[in-house]
Scaffold this motif. Structure first.
Motif, mmCIF file in Angstrom:
data_model
loop_
_atom_site.group_PDB
_atom_site.id
_atom_site.type_symbol
_atom_site.label_atom_id
_atom_site.label_comp_id
_atom_site.label_asym_id
_atom_site.label_seq_id
_atom_site.Cartn_x
_atom_site.Cartn_y
_atom_site.Cartn_z
ATOM 1 N N GLU A 150 0.810 -1.218 0.000
ATOM 2 C CA GLU A 150 0.000 0.000 0.000
ATOM 3 C C GLU A 150 0.845 1.270 0.000
ATOM 4 O O GLU A 150 0.374 2.329 0.403
ATOM 5 N N LEU A 151 2.067 1.170 -0.475
ATOM 6 C CA LEU A 151 2.932 2.329 -0.644
ATOM 7 C C LEU A 151 3.184 2.544 -2.130
ATOM 8 O O LEU A 151 3.295 1.589 -2.898
ATOM 9 N N ASP A 152 3.266 3.807 -2.540
ATOM 10 C CA ASP A 152 3.542 4.146 -3.934
ATOM 11 C C ASP A 152 5.048 4.143 -4.160
ATOM 12 O O ASP A 152 5.796 4.845 -3.467
ATOM 13 N N VAL A 153 5.459 3.340 -5.119
ATOM 14 C CA VAL A 153 6.875 3.111 -5.373
ATOM 15 C C VAL A 153 7.168 3.400 -6.842
ATOM 16 O O VAL A 153 6.386 3.034 -7.720
ATOM 17 N N VAL A 154 8.284 4.054 -7.118
ATOM 18 C CA VAL A 154 8.731 4.255 -8.495
ATOM 19 C C VAL A 154 10.063 3.539 -8.677
ATOM 20 O O VAL A 154 10.949 3.610 -7.818
ATOM 21 N N MET A 155 10.180 2.791 -9.757
ATOM 22 C CA MET A 155 11.440 2.112 -10.064
ATOM 23 C C MET A 155 11.522 1.818 -11.554
ATOM 24 O O MET A 155 10.552 2.008 -12.295
ATOM 25 N N GLU A 156 12.694 1.363 -11.968
ATOM 26 C CA GLU A 156 12.946 1.079 -13.374
ATOM 27 C C GLU A 156 13.543 -0.326 -13.521
ATOM 28 O O GLU A 156 14.727 -0.472 -13.841
ATOM 29 N N PRO A 157 12.759 -1.364 -13.284
ATOM 30 C CA PRO A 157 13.319 -2.720 -13.399
ATOM 31 C C PRO A 157 13.739 -3.037 -14.834
ATOM 32 O O PRO A 157 12.978 -2.825 -15.773
ATOM 33 N N LYS A 158 14.951 -3.554 -14.965
ATOM 34 C CA LYS A 158 15.490 -3.852 -16.296
ATOM 35 C C LYS A 158 15.858 -5.317 -16.463
ATOM 36 O O LYS A 158 16.102 -5.769 -17.574
ATOM 37 N N HIS A 159 15.933 -6.046 -15.361
ATOM 38 C CA HIS A 159 16.439 -7.411 -15.409
ATOM 39 C C HIS A 159 15.508 -8.354 -14.653
ATOM 40 O O HIS A 159 14.721 -7.935 -13.808
ATOM 41 N N GLU A 160 15.640 -9.628 -14.985
ATOM 42 C CA GLU A 160 14.993 -10.659 -14.182
ATOM 43 C C GLU A 160 15.844 -10.928 -12.930
ATOM 44 O O GLU A 160 17.057 -10.791 -12.978
ATOM 45 N N PRO A 161 15.227 -11.267 -11.792
ATOM 46 C CA PRO A 161 13.807 -11.611 -11.637
ATOM 47 C C PRO A 161 12.893 -10.428 -11.313
ATOM 48 O O PRO A 161 11.690 -10.565 -11.346
ATOM 49 N N LEU A 162 13.469 -9.244 -11.030
ATOM 50 C CA LEU A 162 12.619 -8.128 -10.599
ATOM 51 C C LEU A 162 11.638 -7.722 -11.687
ATOM 52 O O LEU A 162 10.487 -7.390 -11.393
ATOM 53 N N LEU A 163 12.064 -7.768 -12.933
ATOM 54 C CA LEU A 163 11.221 -7.321 -14.038
ATOM 55 C C LEU A 163 9.882 -8.040 -14.067
ATOM 56 O O LEU A 163 8.816 -7.406 -14.151
ATOM 57 N N ARG A 175 8.646 -10.166 -11.579
ATOM 58 C CA ARG A 175 7.976 -10.209 -10.266
ATOM 59 C C ARG A 175 7.268 -8.898 -9.940
ATOM 60 O O ARG A 175 6.286 -8.890 -9.198
ATOM 61 N N ALA A 176 7.747 -7.799 -10.492
ATOM 62 C CA ALA A 176 7.143 -6.497 -10.176
ATOM 63 C C ALA A 176 5.846 -6.250 -10.934
ATOM 64 O O ALA A 176 5.057 -5.378 -10.545
ATOM 65 N N ARG A 177 5.585 -7.007 -11.986
ATOM 66 C CA ARG A 177 4.423 -6.710 -12.840
ATOM 67 C C ARG A 177 3.107 -6.762 -12.073
ATOM 68 O O ARG A 177 2.198 -5.979 -12.340
ATOM 69 N N ALA A 178 2.982 -7.685 -11.156
ATOM 70 C CA ALA A 178 1.727 -7.825 -10.407
ATOM 71 C C ALA A 178 1.460 -6.619 -9.505
ATOM 72 O O ALA A 178 0.342 -6.451 -9.011
ATOM 73 N N TYR A 179 2.470 -5.775 -9.302
ATOM 74 C CA TYR A 179 2.348 -4.628 -8.402
ATOM 75 C C TYR A 179 2.266 -3.308 -9.174
ATOM 76 O O TYR A 179 2.118 -2.239 -8.569
ATOM 77 N N GLU A 180 2.341 -3.381 -10.501
ATOM 78 C CA GLU A 180 2.348 -2.173 -11.320
ATOM 79 C C GLU A 180 0.992 -1.477 -11.259
ATOM 80 O O GLU A 180 -0.054 -2.123 -11.194
ATOM 81 N N THR A 181 1.013 -0.160 -11.278
ATOM 82 C CA THR A 181 -0.208 0.631 -11.226
ATOM 83 C C THR A 181 -0.138 1.754 -12.244
ATOM 84 O O THR A 181 0.954 2.214 -12.604
ATOM 85 N N SER A 182 -1.304 2.185 -12.704
ATOM 86 C CA SER A 182 -1.352 3.307 -13.640
ATOM 87 C C SER A 182 -1.307 4.647 -12.917
ATOM 88 O O SER A 182 -1.055 5.687 -13.518
ATOM 89 N N ALA A 183 -1.560 4.625 -11.609
ATOM 90 C CA ALA A 183 -1.536 5.866 -10.825
ATOM 91 C C ALA A 183 -0.109 6.392 -10.739
ATOM 92 O O ALA A 183 0.846 5.622 -10.667
ATOM 93 N N LYS A 184 0.017 7.683 -10.745
ATOM 94 C CA LYS A 184 1.333 8.307 -10.639
ATOM 95 C C LYS A 184 1.307 9.324 -9.511
ATOM 96 O O LYS A 184 1.339 10.535 -9.726
ATOM 97 N N ASN A 185 1.210 8.816 -8.294
ATOM 98 C CA ASN A 185 1.204 9.666 -7.117
ATOM 99 C C ASN A 185 2.641 9.984 -6.699
ATOM 100 O O ASN A 185 3.595 9.409 -7.212
ATOM 101 N N LYS A 186 2.778 10.873 -5.763
ATOM 102 C CA LYS A 186 4.098 11.157 -5.202
ATOM 103 C C LYS A 186 4.630 9.880 -4.567
ATOM 104 O O LYS A 186 3.958 9.241 -3.768
ATOM 105 N N ALA A 187 5.840 9.510 -4.930
ATOM 106 C CA ALA A 187 6.376 8.225 -4.487
ATOM 107 C C ALA A 187 6.718 8.235 -3.002
ATOM 108 O O ALA A 187 7.359 9.163 -2.500
ATOM 109 N N ASP A 188 6.274 7.179 -2.302
ATOM 110 C CA ASP A 188 6.706 6.972 -0.924
ATOM 111 C C ASP A 188 8.131 6.434 -0.886
ATOM 112 O O ASP A 188 8.840 6.609 0.113
#
Length: 237
Positions: free
Chosen positions: A9-22, A24-37
């Motif tokens: 429930e925190l807004d996070v911004v990142m730039e995953p480029k590699h596996e496994p993060l690339l 694994r992060a998809r299920a957490y992706e959101t279209s909202a662009k709030n101020k990042a926690d």
């Protein structure tokens, strides 16, 4: 390209480029662009520093480790902690099993999956715990160790067990000081005094409100039933 995610429930911004993060992060992706926690974007300077420090690690491992470390350190400022554990969910309650690596926490939760058809793994290595106004909750995160076992869910925390291997299965209460020691050994310890003080306050709240156990267990299916029977009722012996 920067993307926004909701993790615990925190807004996070990142730039995953590699596996496994690339993946694994998809299920957490959101279209909202709030101020990042939490801003988990890694600069080339940061990557270069870690390449020098860990020459045996490739960029995919560095990305995975460093983004997770930054997230869990940020989590402390949002009333949350990492607990190195395997989190299993049954009947919408989260049960956390923690131990040093190699002790068998994932093996134990795998017994739950076999013995209880409705059980699922929330996160197999690094679930997030947050203390909110309406309770203490456990969250899946993209950082789940060697496996892809994580879910983007929020589940009330029912109990924590610190696991030890043994010939027989038994579960008992742990004295408060030992509980604190165990929790400290399995979480992120911040380097600055303010965050460290915040961490101890959060741990005090968890100790006051969450049953914590020592689980001695073997690899037999009975072990899952012993832990479930006690922890589901909040009972200790």
């Amino acid at each position: 390209m920067s993307k926004f995610y909701t993790v615990a429930e925190l807004d996070v911004v990142m730039e995953p480029k590699h596996e496994p993060l690339l993946s694994r992060a998809r299920a957490y992706e959101t279209s909202a662009k709030n101020k990042a926690d939490a801003d988990l974007r890694l600069s080339e300077e940061t990557l270069s520093r870690y390449r020098t420090r860990y020459p045996e690690a490739d960029d995919s491992l560095i990305e995975y480790m460093v983004t997770g470390s930054v997230f869990y350190r940020s989590l402390i400022q949002h009333n949350g902690i990492l607990l190195h554990s395997s989190a299993v969910v049954l009947d919408n309650k989260a049960y956390l099993f923690s131990a040093p690596s190699g002790t068998g926490k994932s093996t134990h939760t795998s017994l739950w999956l076999k013995e209880f058809p409705d059980a699922v793994i929330l996160n197999d290595d690094k679930p997030a715990i947050r203390i909110l106004e309406d309770g203490i909750f456990v969250y899946g995160t993209p950082w789940s160790g060697k496996t892809d076992l994580n879910l983007n869910r929020k589940v009330p925390l029912q109990g924590i067990a610190f696991l030890e291997r043994g010939l027989e299965n038994s579960i008992s209460a742990i004295p408060s000081l030992k509980c604190l020691e165990n929790l400290l050994n399995q979480t992120v310890r911040p380097g600055d005094k303010e965050s460290a003080s915040k961490l101890f306050d959060l741990l005090d709240q968890i100790l006051a409100r969450v049953p914590i156990y020592k689980l001695t267990c073997n690899m037999n299916p009975e072990a899952a039933h012993v832990s479930y029977e006690a922890m589901s009722k909040g009972e200790v012996k």
